[in-house]
Design a protein around this motif. Structure first.
Motif, PDB file in Angstrom:
ATOM      1  N   ASP A  66      31.955  32.103  29.730  1.00 35.85           N
ATOM      2  CA  ASP A  66      32.997  32.629  30.617  1.00 35.85           C
ATOM      3  C   ASP A  66      33.905  33.598  29.859  1.00 35.85           C
ATOM      4  OD1 ASP A  66      34.403  33.072  32.889  1.00 35.85           O
ATOM      5  OD2 ASP A  66      35.688  31.295  32.679  1.00 35.85           O
ATOM      6  N   VAL A  68      35.065  36.958  29.861  1.00 40.50           N
ATOM      7  CA  VAL A  68      35.147  38.166  30.701  1.00 40.50           C
ATOM      8  C   VAL A  68      35.202  39.428  29.852  1.00 40.50           C
ATOM      9  CG1 VAL A  68      36.543  39.394  32.373  1.00 40.50           C
ATOM     10  CG2 VAL A  68      36.276  36.930  32.563  1.00 40.50           C
ATOM     11  N   PHE A  72      32.835  42.587  29.861  1.00 39.26           N
ATOM     12  CA  PHE A  72      33.375  43.918  30.167  1.00 39.26           C
ATOM     13  C   PHE A  72      32.946  44.925  29.101  1.00 39.26           C
ATOM     14  CE2 PHE A  72      36.981  46.975  29.886  1.00 39.26           C
ATOM     15  CZ  PHE A  72      36.845  47.544  31.140  1.00 39.26           C
ATOM     16  N   TYR A 104      32.386  39.445  39.100  1.00 41.36           N
ATOM     17  CA  TYR A 104      32.797  38.758  37.877  1.00 41.36           C
ATOM     18  C   TYR A 104      33.555  39.750  37.011  1.00 41.36           C
ATOM     19  CZ  TYR A 104      32.594  36.047  33.592  1.00 41.36           C
ATOM     20  OH  TYR A 104      32.938  35.364  32.457  1.00 41.36           O
ATOM     21  N   VAL A 105      32.947  40.908  36.813  1.00 45.55           N
ATOM     22  CA  VAL A 105      33.622  41.973  36.078  1.00 45.55           C
ATOM     23  C   VAL A 105      32.934  43.283  36.443  1.00 45.55           C
ATOM     24  CG1 VAL A 105      32.174  41.901  34.002  1.00 45.55           C
ATOM     25  CG2 VAL A 105      34.556  42.619  33.809  1.00 45.55           C
ATOM     26  N   PRO A 113      37.870  45.075  41.656  1.00 48.55           N
ATOM     27  CA  PRO A 113      38.594  44.114  40.808  1.00 48.55           C
ATOM     28  C   PRO A 113      37.856  42.787  40.738  1.00 48.55           C
ATOM     29  CG  PRO A 113      39.643  44.292  42.945  1.00 48.55           C
ATOM     30  CD  PRO A 113      38.540  45.301  42.936  1.00 48.55           C
ATOM     31  N   MET A 114      38.197  42.048  39.719  1.00 43.24           N
ATOM     32  CA  MET A 114      37.621  40.726  39.529  1.00 43.24           C
ATOM     33  C   MET A 114      37.829  39.861  40.760  1.00 43.24           C
ATOM     34  SD  MET A 114      38.482  39.119  35.902  1.00 43.24           S
ATOM     35  CE  MET A 114      38.870  40.409  34.798  1.00 43.24           C
ATOM     36  N   LEU A 115      36.840  39.048  41.063  1.00 40.17           N
ATOM     37  CA  LEU A 115      36.894  38.077  42.165  1.00 40.17           C
ATOM     38  C   LEU A 115      36.825  38.744  43.537  1.00 40.17           C
ATOM     39  CD1 LEU A 115      39.698  35.696  40.813  1.00 40.17           C
ATOM     40  CD2 LEU A 115      37.230  35.485  40.522  1.00 40.17           C
TER      41      LEU A 115
ATOM     42  N   VAL B 140      45.108  38.776  37.928  1.00 38.16           N
ATOM     43  CA  VAL B 140      44.251  38.558  36.758  1.00 38.16           C
ATOM     44  C   VAL B 140      45.069  38.877  35.511  1.00 38.16           C
ATOM     45  CG1 VAL B 140      42.159  39.308  35.564  1.00 38.16           C
ATOM     46  CG2 VAL B 140      42.175  39.157  38.063  1.00 38.16           C
ATOM     47  N   ARG B 172      42.974  34.392  37.798  1.00 36.66           N
ATOM     48  CA  ARG B 172      41.961  34.448  36.756  1.00 36.66           C
ATOM     49  C   ARG B 172      42.666  34.884  35.497  1.00 36.66           C
ATOM     50  NH1 ARG B 172      37.815  33.790  34.188  1.00 36.66           N
ATOM     51  NH2 ARG B 172      35.754  34.700  34.488  1.00 36.66           N
ATOM     52  N   PHE B 174      41.807  35.513  31.113  1.00 31.04           N
ATOM     53  CA  PHE B 174      40.746  35.499  30.099  1.00 31.04           C
ATOM     54  C   PHE B 174      41.319  35.940  28.769  1.00 31.04           C
ATOM     55  CE2 PHE B 174      40.729  39.609  32.173  1.00 31.04           C
ATOM     56  CZ  PHE B 174      40.669  40.504  31.118  1.00 31.04           C
ATOM     57  N   LEU B 190      41.398  46.104  34.273  1.00 32.00           N
ATOM     58  CA  LEU B 190      40.616  44.875  34.349  1.00 32.00           C
ATOM     59  C   LEU B 190      41.549  43.693  34.598  1.00 32.00           C
ATOM     60  CD1 LEU B 190      37.762  43.669  33.966  1.00 32.00           C
ATOM     61  CD2 LEU B 190      38.310  43.373  31.544  1.00 32.00           C
ATOM     62  N   GLN B 192      45.655  42.632  35.558  1.00 28.35           N
ATOM     63  CA  GLN B 192      46.870  43.218  36.136  1.00 28.35           C
ATOM     64  C   GLN B 192      48.109  42.919  35.301  1.00 28.35           C
ATOM     65  OE1 GLN B 192      45.433  41.414  39.535  1.00 28.35           O
ATOM     66  NE2 GLN B 192      43.954  43.074  39.311  1.00 28.35           N
TER      67      GLN B 192
END
Lengths: 485, 295
Positions: A66, A68, A72, A104-105, A113-115, B140, B172, B174, B190, B192
């Protein structure tokens, strides 16, 4: 403004040639572009499939962890290979979808955007659904939608038989455009080169084709005011349609000219015939009272007293009446005079008769008599014709001039040709040459050619005159009379 | 307690006095063994050419070979220190205060005249609305490293202070494993929002303004002790002193000043462990919060 169809062939042919060249170039270019499109697409699909497989394998670890950011970085790698303009096959967008088909990315997180749900962002992704769900491990499928400017490459990311996600690479077909432009540019350049060669060539061909046509058209346009001569018609030495048209046109002109000539001659001979009928009529009408008057004078002489004044008057009357009779007799050519067939000696006699006049002018007299046997023609009339023509010729020449006479025959006609190098007869006089009293000369009564004409006509023959500077020629052709053989 | 403090202050002095001739000798004898220095992305550790120059500088000053050891996360460097496979490392204050039995403070960078730095909350430059981390709910978010103070601990602490849990607050989040990459993630959109080492952001501002230009600093944290150089607990005193001296003296010569300029630092100072008390406090609060809220 002249319409296109009214243009001269001079311009039409090069224009049409250029049009053909351009159409050919466009068609060839289009087919090349079409071919290139296929090649580029195949190229693109092959390349991106291999990139896709590598990326999909590389993405397994980040997806499992996981991570990201790693994912990316991985999907961005193909973009960092070089400057974007050198990398014509760079994908527009690369994204990893999770098994729920959420993003996902992606390489364009602001757009995707993600999600996010890609299908909601771009309806084209609906069409990817089946390719995403019906995946086969390690196999990239290309999805091309009608009415879409994009090609999508879909690669499953599978670990140990479990779908971790899907790699989607979107390519814009606009990446083909630079190649198209390059091809079109090259084709345009080649077209220009070909045009540069073909335009002068087709211009030349157009000229070659058009100039005789144009001159033919111009010559045709002249008909009506006058009949153009052969020199007006282009000499086009070929047997193609143009050459045949030219030849046919020249032929037509010749016939037209001949017809015109014939018509003129007919008018002429009809006039001469009319003149002949009138003069014969008048001659007859004069001859009757004339005969009476001369008889009366004879009677008076025989029985009358010899009063000197009366006698003198009578004599004066008689001389006048005799002159009238001679003139009328000359007008009234009688072909019915009995005479023996024409012999060589008859013709030679004629020569002797005119020699005195020839010497008087110190002329050179060229004489050719090809007649050997007697001919079935009335000798008196033929001799009269010959004498008239020769005397006329001698009269026409200057001192020490040339006179030429040729007498010959063929199987069915007898011919006389008399030429002299005297002054040319003006054309306006030629037309009236055979009419009585038309000589315009001081000497002679002007009936010589009239009589000649009448005799020839009565013998069913033809007489023609042609007068050019330094040569005036009379030709006579008399067919042998059937009953005279 | 007093005895401990006394011992701690006096013993090194005594030892230094006693060992000095030996140290000089041992320095020579140890010429062949390299000094192993662990590096983490608390600074722009991706400048390989610069690192080579710095390494040569350290080798010249230490009279010993120097090896820089780089890893993908803070944790790996911390582990190497614990396993005594490194002599020194440039880490974050957080791993240091959490592993006092394994590492000791060697030197602290001096940034803008102070051995302090801040954590920056950044958002994409296009985002003009966000005024605080609270505005980033459901977004994110990019953290740098779970063992980073500025890139993880402080923002988490701030959320806990606001009665929020990072795992639920963001839709989310990361880790990018480096501060620079937090800036990149936020610049690319990627994420925010992101938490980044203020010193790294300021340094990037100098060398890569096109990158920081795509981000906007929303909030700056209180000042914390700057990311320290640490030594493994068992490092020989002589080596400790030599290394500390070399670092501190960098600002005293032209060569060192040049390197410091590249690092966007004024220099290194031995520093006080107390500089990192606030980080230790925050770590304790966050740990207890997690435990408290865990089911």
């Amino acid at each position: 403004m002249p319409r296109l169809r009214d243009l001269s062939f001079r311009y039409k042919i090069p224009l049409r040639g250029s049009l053909l060249v351009i159409i050919t170039a466009v068609v060839v270019t289009a087919s090349l572009i079409f071919q290139e499109y296929d090649a580029v697409k195949k190229d693109l699909i092959g390349n991106s499939a291999s990139i896709g497989r590598v990326l999909a394998k590389t993405l397994i670890a980040p997806l499992v962890h996981d991570d990201v950011w790693r994912a990316f970085e991985i999907i961005n790698t193909p973009f960092q290979a070089g400057p974007p303009q050198s990398n014509a096959q760079a994908a527009e967008v690369v994204m990893v979808l999770d098994p729920r088909q959420q993003i996902y990315v992606s390489t364009h997180p602001q757009q995707y955007p993600m999600l996010g749900d890609p299908a909601r962002i771009n309806p084209e992704f609906h069409a990817l659904r089946s390719a995403i769900t019906n995946y086969r491990e390690f196999e990239t499928s290309a999805v091309e939608m009608p009415n879409s400017n994009n090609i999508y490459m879909v690669t499953p990311i599978v670990s140990d038989g479990v779908l971790l996600g899907t790699l989607v690479m979107g390519y814009s077909k606009s990446i083909f455009l630079p190649r198209y432009y390059a091809i079109a540019g090259r084709a345009g350049l080649i077209t220009l080169l070909v045009l540069a060669v073909l335009l002068p060539a087709s211009w030349y061909w157009g000229q070659r084709f058009a100039v005789p046509l144009v001159r033919l058209a111009e010559a045709m346009g002249k008909i009506g005011t006058r009949i153009p001569g052969d020199e007006d018609v282009p000499a086009y030495e070929s047997r193609d349609e143009l050459g045949r048209a030219g030849t046919a046109f020249r032929h037509m002109l010749r016939e037209l000219r001949e017809n015109q000539e014939l018509e003129r001659e007919m008018v002429l001979s009809e006039r001469l015939a009319a003149v002949g009928r009138i003069s014969a009529g008048i001659a007859h009408e004069i001859n009757n009272p004339l005969g009476g008057m001369l008889n009366a004078i004879n009677t008076y002489r025989r029985h009358g007293d010899e009063d000197p004044v009366t006698a003198k008057t009578i004599s004066l009357l008689e001389r006048g009446l005799m002159q009238i009779r001679d003139t009328v007799a000359a007008l009234l050519v009688e072909a019915t005079v009995e005479s023996h067939p024409l012999s060589r000696q008859d013709i030679e006699d004629t020569r002797t008769l005119v020699l005195a006049d020839v010497h008087g002018k110190q002329a050179r007299f060229h004489w050719e008599n090809d007649v050997i046997d007697a001919l079935p023609l009335p000798s008196t009339l033929v001799r009269q014709v010959l004498i008239n023509l020769l005397l006329n010729a001698i009269q026409a020449i200057d001192e020490r001039g040339d006179v030429f006479c040729h007498v010959y025959r063929d199987s069915d006609s007898f011919y006389i040709l008399v030429k002299n190098d005297g002054k040319c007869i003006p054309p306006e006089r030629l037309e009236y040459l055979f009419e009585p009293f038309s000589s315009g000369r001081e000497s002679g009564h002007g009936l010589g050619l009239w009589v000649t004409y009448q005799i020839v006509r009565q013998l069913n023959g033809e007489i023609a005159v042609k007068s050019e500077p330094a040569e005036t020629r009379f030709t006579v052709a008399i067919p042998f009379a059937a009953g005279y053989a | 307690m007093l005895a401990w403090a006394l011992r701690r202050a006096v013993l090194p002095l005594l030892a230094a006095l006693l060992v000095f001739p030996l140290a000089a000798h041992s320095q020579n004898s140890q010429n062949g063994a390299p000094v192993r220095i662990g590096l983490t992305p608390v600074f722009l550790d991706d400048q390989t050419a610069f690192l080579n120059v710095w390494r040569e500088y350290l080798e010249k000053r230490l009279q010993r070979p120097v090896v820089f050891v780089q890893r993908g996360s803070y944790r790996e460097i911390t582990d190497l220190l614990r396993q005594e496979k490194l002599d020194f490392a440039w880490v974050c204050g957080l791993p240091m205060v959490e592993n006092p039995q394994h590492m000791k403070l060697l030197a602290v960078p001096v940034f803008k005249g102070k051995p302090l730095y801040q954590s920056y909350l950044i958002v994409p430059a296009s985002d003009q609305q966000t005024r605080s981390i609270l505005d980033l709910r459901g977004k994110v978010f990019a953290f740098s490293d779970p063992d980073s103070n500025s890139g993880y601990l402080f923002p988490s602490y701030a959320l806990f202070q606001l009665k929020e849990r990072p795992s639920a607050f963001f839709s989310r989040s990361f880790f990018t494993w480096a501060h620079r990459q937090v800036v990149e993630a936020v610049a690319a959109g990627l994420a925010q929002g992101g938490a980044v080492d203020g010193y790294v952001w300021e340094t990037l501002q100098i060398y890569h303004p096109e990158l920081t230009g795509k981000t906007r600093v929303v909030q700056k944290s209180p000042e914390f002790g700057h990311t320290p150089f640490v030594a493994r607990w068992s490092v020989p005193r002589g080596d400790f002193g030599a290394m500390q001296r070399v670092l501190v003296e960098m600002s005293n010569n032209a060569e060192g000043t040049n390197l410091l300029k590249k690092l966007n630092l004024d220099g290194f100072t031995p520093g006080e462990l107390s500089l990192f008390d606030s980080i230790a406090n925050m770590a304790a609060v966050v740990r207890s919060s997690i435990h408290a809220k865990a089911p």
